[in-house]
Design a protein around this motif. Structure first.
Motif, PDB file in Angstrom:
ATOM      1  N   LEU A  25       0.864  -1.180   0.000  1.00 36.50           N
ATOM      2  CA  LEU A  25       0.000   0.000   0.000  1.00 36.50           C
ATOM      3  C   LEU A  25       0.899   1.228   0.000  1.00 36.50           C
ATOM      4  O   LEU A  25       1.698   1.411   0.919  1.00 36.50           O
ATOM      5  CB  LEU A  25      -0.898   0.012   1.241  1.00 36.50           C
ATOM      6  CG  LEU A  25      -1.732  -1.238   1.485  1.00 36.50           C
ATOM      7  CD1 LEU A  25      -2.399  -1.160   2.850  1.00 36.50           C
ATOM      8  CD2 LEU A  25      -2.773  -1.380   0.400  1.00 36.50           C
ATOM      9  N   CYS A  28      -0.053   5.516   2.328  1.00 32.81           N
ATOM     10  CA  CYS A  28      -1.015   5.319   3.411  1.00 32.81           C
ATOM     11  C   CYS A  28      -0.624   6.275   4.532  1.00 32.81           C
ATOM     12  O   CYS A  28       0.350   6.030   5.228  1.00 32.81           O
ATOM     13  CB  CYS A  28      -0.912   3.892   3.929  1.00 32.81           C
ATOM     14  SG  CYS A  28      -2.314   2.896   3.589  1.00 32.81           S
ATOM     15  N   SER A  32      -2.567   1.017   8.962  1.00 33.08           N
ATOM     16  CA  SER A  32      -3.352   0.038   8.211  1.00 33.08           C
ATOM     17  C   SER A  32      -3.231  -1.321   8.890  1.00 33.08           C
ATOM     18  O   SER A  32      -2.215  -1.643   9.498  1.00 33.08           O
ATOM     19  CB  SER A  32      -2.878  -0.052   6.755  1.00 33.08           C
ATOM     20  OG  SER A  32      -1.571  -0.575   6.667  1.00 33.08           O
ATOM     21  N   ARG A  43      -0.046  -5.303  10.824  1.00 28.94           N
ATOM     22  CA  ARG A  43      -0.453  -3.928  11.147  1.00 28.94           C
ATOM     23  C   ARG A  43       0.775  -3.043  10.997  1.00 28.94           C
ATOM     24  O   ARG A  43       1.854  -3.395  11.457  1.00 28.94           O
ATOM     25  CB  ARG A  43      -0.951  -3.895  12.584  1.00 28.94           C
ATOM     26  CG  ARG A  43      -1.402  -2.557  13.082  1.00 28.94           C
ATOM     27  CD  ARG A  43      -1.800  -2.650  14.528  1.00 28.94           C
ATOM     28  NE  ARG A  43      -2.836  -3.678  14.684  1.00 28.94           N
ATOM     29  CZ  ARG A  43      -3.926  -3.545  15.399  1.00 28.94           C
ATOM     30  NH1 ARG A  43      -4.132  -2.444  16.070  1.00 28.94           N
ATOM     31  NH2 ARG A  43      -4.806  -4.509  15.478  1.00 28.94           N
ATOM     32  N   HIS A  51       3.343   0.638   3.087  1.00 27.34           N
ATOM     33  CA  HIS A  51       3.019  -0.468   3.984  1.00 27.34           C
ATOM     34  C   HIS A  51       3.122  -1.735   3.152  1.00 27.34           C
ATOM     35  O   HIS A  51       2.372  -1.920   2.197  1.00 27.34           O
ATOM     36  CB  HIS A  51       1.615  -0.319   4.541  1.00 27.34           C
ATOM     37  CG  HIS A  51       1.436   0.875   5.415  1.00 27.34           C
ATOM     38  ND1 HIS A  51       0.334   1.059   6.193  1.00 27.34           N
ATOM     39  CD2 HIS A  51       2.230   1.948   5.648  1.00 27.34           C
ATOM     40  CE1 HIS A  51       0.438   2.189   6.867  1.00 27.34           C
ATOM     41  NE2 HIS A  51       1.580   2.749   6.536  1.00 27.34           N
ATOM     42  N   LEU A  69      -9.105  -5.009   4.740  1.00 28.34           N
ATOM     43  CA  LEU A  69      -8.129  -3.947   4.980  1.00 28.34           C
ATOM     44  C   LEU A  69      -8.815  -2.828   5.750  1.00 28.34           C
ATOM     45  O   LEU A  69      -9.908  -2.402   5.357  1.00 28.34           O
ATOM     46  CB  LEU A  69      -7.592  -3.416   3.647  1.00 28.34           C
ATOM     47  CG  LEU A  69      -6.836  -2.087   3.671  1.00 28.34           C
ATOM     48  CD1 LEU A  69      -5.541  -2.222   4.443  1.00 28.34           C
ATOM     49  CD2 LEU A  69      -6.568  -1.631   2.251  1.00 28.34           C
ATOM     50  N   CYS A  70      -8.194  -2.374   6.808  1.00 35.05           N
ATOM     51  CA  CYS A  70      -8.690  -1.222   7.544  1.00 35.05           C
ATOM     52  C   CYS A  70      -7.618  -0.141   7.503  1.00 35.05           C
ATOM     53  O   CYS A  70      -6.463  -0.381   7.865  1.00 35.05           O
ATOM     54  CB  CYS A  70      -8.988  -1.595   8.998  1.00 35.05           C
ATOM     55  SG  CYS A  70      -9.601  -0.184   9.962  1.00 35.05           S
ATOM     56  N   VAL A  71      -7.993   1.025   7.001  1.00 30.02           N
ATOM     57  CA  VAL A  71      -7.071   2.168   6.921  1.00 30.02           C
ATOM     58  C   VAL A  71      -7.702   3.321   7.654  1.00 30.02           C
ATOM     59  O   VAL A  71      -8.853   3.642   7.454  1.00 30.02           O
ATOM     60  CB  VAL A  71      -6.787   2.568   5.456  1.00 30.02           C
ATOM     61  CG1 VAL A  71      -5.846   3.749   5.398  1.00 30.02           C
ATOM     62  CG2 VAL A  71      -6.225   1.406   4.681  1.00 30.02           C
TER      63      VAL A  71
END
Length: 71
Positions: A25, A28, A32, A43, A51, A69-71
């Protein structure tokens, strides 16, 4: 403002056996977190670096797991 969640199924071809699988990624500017199925796969919280996640140990070739995916 707040976390954004993304989810999709991913197909890992059987002919990828023996290869390493990465997710990168770029840009970012927030932490993330990656989940494979319901298991956290990594993480990172770098602000100015990509990332990069090594997902090899979390993915089984020939299967279709859910990647979140959590951003």
């Amino acid at each position: 403002m707040g976390p954004a969640w993304y989810e999709r199924e991913v197909h890992v071809p059987a002919d990828w056996a023996g290869k390493r699988i990465f997710l990168t990624l770029e840009r970012c500017h927030w932490p993330s977190t990656i989940y494979i199925g319901k298991k956290e796969a990594g993480r990172q919280a770098y602000i100015s670096l990509p990332h990069k996640y090594d997902l090899t140990a979390f993915l089984t070739h020939g299967q279709i797991p859910s990647l979140m995916l959590c951003v």
